[in-house]
Design an enzyme around this catalytic site. Structure first.
Site, mmCIF file in Angstrom:
data_model
loop_
_atom_site.group_PDB
_atom_site.id
_atom_site.type_symbol
_atom_site.label_atom_id
_atom_site.label_comp_id
_atom_site.label_asym_id
_atom_site.label_seq_id
_atom_site.Cartn_x
_atom_site.Cartn_y
_atom_site.Cartn_z
ATOM 1 N N GLU A 96 0.826 -1.242 -0.079
ATOM 2 C CA GLU A 96 0.003 -0.070 0.041
ATOM 3 C C GLU A 96 0.971 1.246 0.119
ATOM 4 O O GLU A 96 0.570 2.449 -0.569
ATOM 5 C CB GLU A 96 -0.983 -0.038 1.302
ATOM 6 C CG GLU A 96 -2.033 -0.967 1.105
ATOM 7 C CD GLU A 96 -2.831 -0.874 2.485
ATOM 8 O OE1 GLU A 96 -2.777 0.133 3.422
ATOM 9 O OE2 GLU A 96 -3.429 -2.070 2.823
ATOM 10 N N HIS A 101 9.134 -1.496 3.331
ATOM 11 C CA HIS A 101 9.353 -1.588 4.519
ATOM 12 C C HIS A 101 9.093 -2.927 5.055
ATOM 13 O O HIS A 101 8.498 -3.686 4.361
ATOM 14 C CB HIS A 101 8.064 -0.595 5.415
ATOM 15 C CG HIS A 101 6.779 -0.957 4.614
ATOM 16 N ND1 HIS A 101 6.445 -0.331 3.388
ATOM 17 C CD2 HIS A 101 5.835 -1.854 4.900
ATOM 18 C CE1 HIS A 101 5.175 -0.847 3.154
ATOM 19 N NE2 HIS A 101 4.840 -1.428 3.945
ATOM 20 N N HIS A 103 7.390 -5.600 7.848
ATOM 21 C CA HIS A 103 6.320 -5.757 9.051
ATOM 22 C C HIS A 103 6.959 -6.824 9.914
ATOM 23 O O HIS A 103 7.416 -7.968 9.603
ATOM 24 C CB HIS A 103 5.076 -6.249 8.546
ATOM 25 C CG HIS A 103 4.170 -5.518 7.436
ATOM 26 N ND1 HIS A 103 3.131 -4.670 7.864
ATOM 27 C CD2 HIS A 103 4.490 -4.989 6.087
ATOM 28 C CE1 HIS A 103 2.847 -3.950 6.803
ATOM 29 N NE2 HIS A 103 3.669 -4.195 5.651
HETATM 30 P P1 5GP Z 1 1.860 -2.443 3.063
HETATM 31 O O1 5GP Z 1 0.589 -2.936 2.835
HETATM 32 O O2 5GP Z 1 2.198 -1.308 2.073
HETATM 33 O O3 5GP Z 1 3.074 -3.610 3.200
HETATM 34 O O4 5GP Z 1 1.880 -1.709 4.617
HETATM 35 C C1 5GP Z 1 1.671 -0.400 4.893
HETATM 36 C C2 5GP Z 1 1.307 -0.506 6.400
HETATM 37 O O5 5GP Z 1 1.600 0.993 6.672
HETATM 38 C C3 5GP Z 1 -0.112 -0.736 6.666
HETATM 39 O O6 5GP Z 1 0.121 -1.812 7.782
HETATM 40 C C4 5GP Z 1 -0.655 0.520 7.427
HETATM 41 O O7 5GP Z 1 -1.474 0.256 8.304
HETATM 42 C C5 5GP Z 1 0.627 1.286 7.682
HETATM 43 N N1 5GP Z 1 0.537 2.827 7.564
HETATM 44 C C6 5GP Z 1 -0.135 3.496 6.616
HETATM 45 N N2 5GP Z 1 -0.053 4.809 6.956
HETATM 46 C C7 5GP Z 1 0.505 5.048 8.028
HETATM 47 C C8 5GP Z 1 0.807 5.864 8.951
HETATM 48 O O8 5GP Z 1 0.487 7.395 8.485
HETATM 49 N N3 5GP Z 1 1.331 5.739 10.095
HETATM 50 C C9 5GP Z 1 1.748 4.503 10.487
HETATM 51 N N4 5GP Z 1 2.261 4.453 11.832
HETATM 52 N N5 5GP Z 1 1.576 3.376 9.792
HETATM 53 C C10 5GP Z 1 0.987 3.501 8.598
#
Ligand code: 5GP
Length: 118
Positions: A96, A101, A103
């Site tokens: 997203e 990054h 997790h």
């Molecule tokens: P992805 O799906 O890109 O691997 O994970 C993105 C993560 O970033 C998601 O788990 C989402 O909850 C987290 N996230 C998105 N926007 C923010 C933010 O403004 N602050 C924090 N701390 N986490 C965020």
């Protein structure tokens, strides 16, 4: 240059986040929508959009992310029980935020890695 995301602002401390660790290469902060009792994001300070954009010069920072992950897991008290590290890449990977990054998820038994389709 890839477009900056909200994570660059968090790294520069321009917007609030619960930052647990930061040095010159990596920042670790709590995910805003946790999917487990412990859900922390470990991010290279340098903007790398996805795993597809990684270059050999990023090796030190990316390796350091694992060192920080282990350190943060120990500090959170979940190292012994175990945890999961996930890096999503691109559309099919469910990414997203286009700033690479990792997790760090734990604090409960997480179950199978993916939903089975068969
Ligand atoms: P992805 O799906 O890109 O691997 O994970 C993105 C993560 O970033 C998601 O788990 C989402 O909850 C987290 N996230 C998105 N926007 C923010 C933010 O403004 N602050 C924090 N701390 N986490 C965020």
């Amino acid at each position: 240059m890839p477009e900056e995301t909200i994570f660059s602002k968090i790294i520069r401390r321009e917007i609030p986040a619960s930052i647990l660790f930061q040095d010159d290469r990596v920042t670790a902060f709590e995910d805003i929508r946790p999917q487990a009792p412990t859900h922390i994001l470990i991010v290279p300070n340098k903007l790398i959009a996805t795993v597809n954009d990684v270059t050999p010069e990023d090796e030190a920072a990316l390796g350091h992310m694992f060192v920080v992950a282990a350190q943060v897991a120990r500090a959170q008290g979940i190292a012994e029980d175990g945890y999961r590290l996930i890096i999503n890449c691109g559309d099919h990977g469910g990414q997203e935020v286009y700033h690479l990054h990792m997790h760090l998820l734990g604090g409960r038994r997480l179950g199978p890695m993916l939903m089975r389709r068969d």
